[in-house]
Design an enzyme around this catalytic site. Structure first.
Site, mmCIF file in Angstrom:
data_model
loop_
_atom_site.group_PDB
_atom_site.id
_atom_site.type_symbol
_atom_site.label_atom_id
_atom_site.label_comp_id
_atom_site.label_asym_id
_atom_site.label_seq_id
_atom_site.Cartn_x
_atom_site.Cartn_y
_atom_site.Cartn_z
ATOM 1 N N LYS A 79 -13.519 9.427 0.614
ATOM 2 C CA LYS A 79 -11.821 9.142 0.518
ATOM 3 C C LYS A 79 -11.075 10.337 0.786
ATOM 4 O O LYS A 79 -11.718 11.434 0.736
ATOM 5 C CB LYS A 79 -11.944 8.849 -1.121
ATOM 6 C CG LYS A 79 -10.518 8.658 -1.535
ATOM 7 C CD LYS A 79 -10.297 8.368 -3.207
ATOM 8 C CE LYS A 79 -9.119 8.088 -3.614
ATOM 9 N NZ LYS A 79 -8.939 7.812 -5.222
ATOM 10 N N SER A 154 -7.134 3.360 -6.743
ATOM 11 C CA SER A 154 -6.513 4.047 -5.274
ATOM 12 C C SER A 154 -7.584 4.149 -4.556
ATOM 13 O O SER A 154 -7.411 4.672 -3.293
ATOM 14 C CB SER A 154 -5.995 5.562 -5.792
ATOM 15 O OG SER A 154 -7.107 6.381 -6.376
ATOM 16 N N SER A 178 -9.740 4.478 -10.994
ATOM 17 C CA SER A 178 -9.705 4.125 -9.235
ATOM 18 C C SER A 178 -10.884 4.008 -8.898
ATOM 19 O O SER A 178 -11.031 4.024 -7.468
ATOM 20 C CB SER A 178 -8.761 5.338 -8.696
ATOM 21 O OG SER A 178 -7.481 5.177 -9.056
#
Length: 487
Positions: A79, A154, A178
């Site tokens: 990420k 997210s 998330s």
């Protein structure tokens, strides 16, 4: 085997590498090709073939020498909230476009030390603020199960990449859900460990008392392998790190569920829960009962308060953390300005997106003189009460289970009030506020064939138990093995 390498789990790929059935370089080339083929998903923000192949060659050398750790040669992607030396780090924001870190985040370094091969950086909501991965400055991510729908956020790029077979595993971060919510929306297994289990060093901060790193993959076994490498003390670099040794989270996967008490909070099954999600969760719970577990009805009475509490505390911490992005030392700087104050204003106005600005303004307001006691202090008191509710519940049960989100993934680009996205976090926020471990396990499919996840929540440091329950469910269901059409 080469044609379906992207259908293999992390554990299967690790075994194939050790048996010399495939090389790390072959694996890396295969996944790099898939990333290029499916660039329209918007999952990846940065790829560097030379870096990836160099790491793969190093892994092959370790394997050939017989000195390789278990995960050597297995690819994964990170990420874009974790800083990396080999790829740019943007946190999904114009504020950091093109930024290169001089060091790797601890989580990135530990997985590299385990021999894993980096494929690149994954799209995410700007500074991890969002529930749909539509807040990225570099465009939204599409859900591989239905590209007209969101992948969740997210960590939406992480979830989409693994679901589409662009990477066998990915790192994510979970502040209020998330990891769990995008894992649910994309039919994956994802786990957020106990707060402090994984180092936050090198993770770009959103809300420091909530942010926690974790893995996303297809199976509970894969998550156990990854989590074992990610966790461990980092006391010199992270003041929130727990002083606990790394743990082998795989060792309890095959424990029996006989007598396990699964608490089912009535608040997670209220009128806002969609019928298709309820049906999938109930069916998953029934399978666990067949394996020897027992359902226990419990209550988490302050569940509804988790939303206002979270959306006071998280923005407050964000307003403090994001004050460092001012155009002075790194990141974006406005081109035309009259003086220092004007540079600050224009830089932040240009660099931050709408959702980030909204949360900074909210956080600044609740921390301001005259409102701190009325909002922030009260929210912290309620946070303690929410944590106490969990401890009362764990006197009646061993694990808590319910939905991850009230609905399946919604349509991409839907005109939604920001508050609607906040309300979608109702089931994941309580565990985050309490600092508890939680995970999403594929539990079936709902409307339009979109995946549904079962949420499992454990008491502090009970990741092994959660992974055991998830693994046992995956022995009798195949939802984690199903793949979106065309991938």
């Amino acid at each position: 085997m080469a044609a379906d390498l992207h259908h293999q789990s992390v554990a299967q790929l690790a075994a194939a590498l050790r048996a010399r059935q495939v090389s790390a370089v072959e694996l890396a080339r295969h996944f790099l090709g898939r990333i290029a083929q499916h660039a329209d998903l918007g999952a990846f923000l940065a790829v560097d073939e030379a870096v990836t192949l160099a790491q793969a060659q190093a892994a092959d050398a370790r394997l050939a020498a017989g000195e390789a750790p278990l995960l050597a040669g297995v690819p994964l992607a990170h990420k874009d909230i974790f800083v990396t030396r080999d790829w740019p780090t943007t946190a999904g924001s114009r504020m950091l476009a093109g930024y290169r870190s001089p060091f790797d985040a601890t989580v990135v370094r530990r997985l590299a030390d385990a021999g894993m091969v980096g494929l690149g950086k994954l799209n995410c909501d700007e500074f991890a603020m969002g529930s749909a991965n539509e807040n990225s400055a570099f465009g939204p991510v599409k859900n591989p199960w239905n590209p007209a729908h969101v992948p969740g956020g997210s960590s939406g790029g992480s979830a989409a990449a693994v679901a589409a077979g662009l990477a066998p595993a990915a790192t994510g971060t979970d502040t209020g859900g998330s990891i769990r919510q995008p894992a649910s929306f994309c039919g994956l297994t994802g786990i957020k460990p106990t707060y402090g289990r994984a180092s936050r060093y090198g993770m770009i901060a959103f809300a420091s008392s909530l942010d926690q790193a974790g893995p996303m993959a297809r199976t509970a076994e894969d998550c156990a392998l990854l989590l074992s490498s990610m966790c461990g003390p980092d006391l010199d670099r992270d003041s929130t790190s727990l002083d606990l040794p790394a743990e082998d989270f795989k060792r309890h996967l095959n424990d029996s569920l006989d007598g396990l008490r699964i608490g089912v909070p009535r608040e997670f099954f209220g009128e806002g829960l969609a019928a298709d999600v309820r049906a999938a969760v109930d069916a998953a719970l029934a399978e666990l009962e067949k394996r020897g577990a027992r359902r226990v009805e419990i209550s988490l009475p302050r569940t509804e308060l988790a939303i206002p509490v979270y959306y006071i505390i998280a923005p407050a911490e964000a307003s403090s953390n994001l004050s460092r992005f001012d155009g002075v030392k790194f990141g974006h700087r406005a081109r035309d300005y009259a003086d220092l104050e004007d540079m600050y204003k224009k830089t932040r106005a240009e660099g931050f997106g709408a959702e980030v600005k909204r949360r900074i303004m909210t956080g600044t307001y609740v921390l301001s003189h005259g409102y701190y006691d009325a909002y922030y202090l009260q929210a912290q008191k309620l946070r303690r009460m929410i944590a106490d509710d969990f401890q009362a519940a764990f006197k009646q049960c061993d694990v808590i289970a319910g939905p991850v989100a009230p609905t399946v993934a919604w349509a991409l680009g839907a005109e939604r009030d920001p508050l609607a996205d906040y309300l979608a976090d109702i089931d994941t926020l309580p565990a985050s506020l309490a600092g508890l471990p939680g995970m999403s396990v594929p539990a079936g499919f709902g409307a339009k064939g979109l995946p549904v996840g079962l949420q499992l929540i454990g008491n502090y440091l009970q990741e092994g138990r959660l992974l055991n329950v998830a693994h046992q469910l995956q022995q009798v269901t195949d939802f984690h093995l199903r793949r979106p059409e065309g991938f």
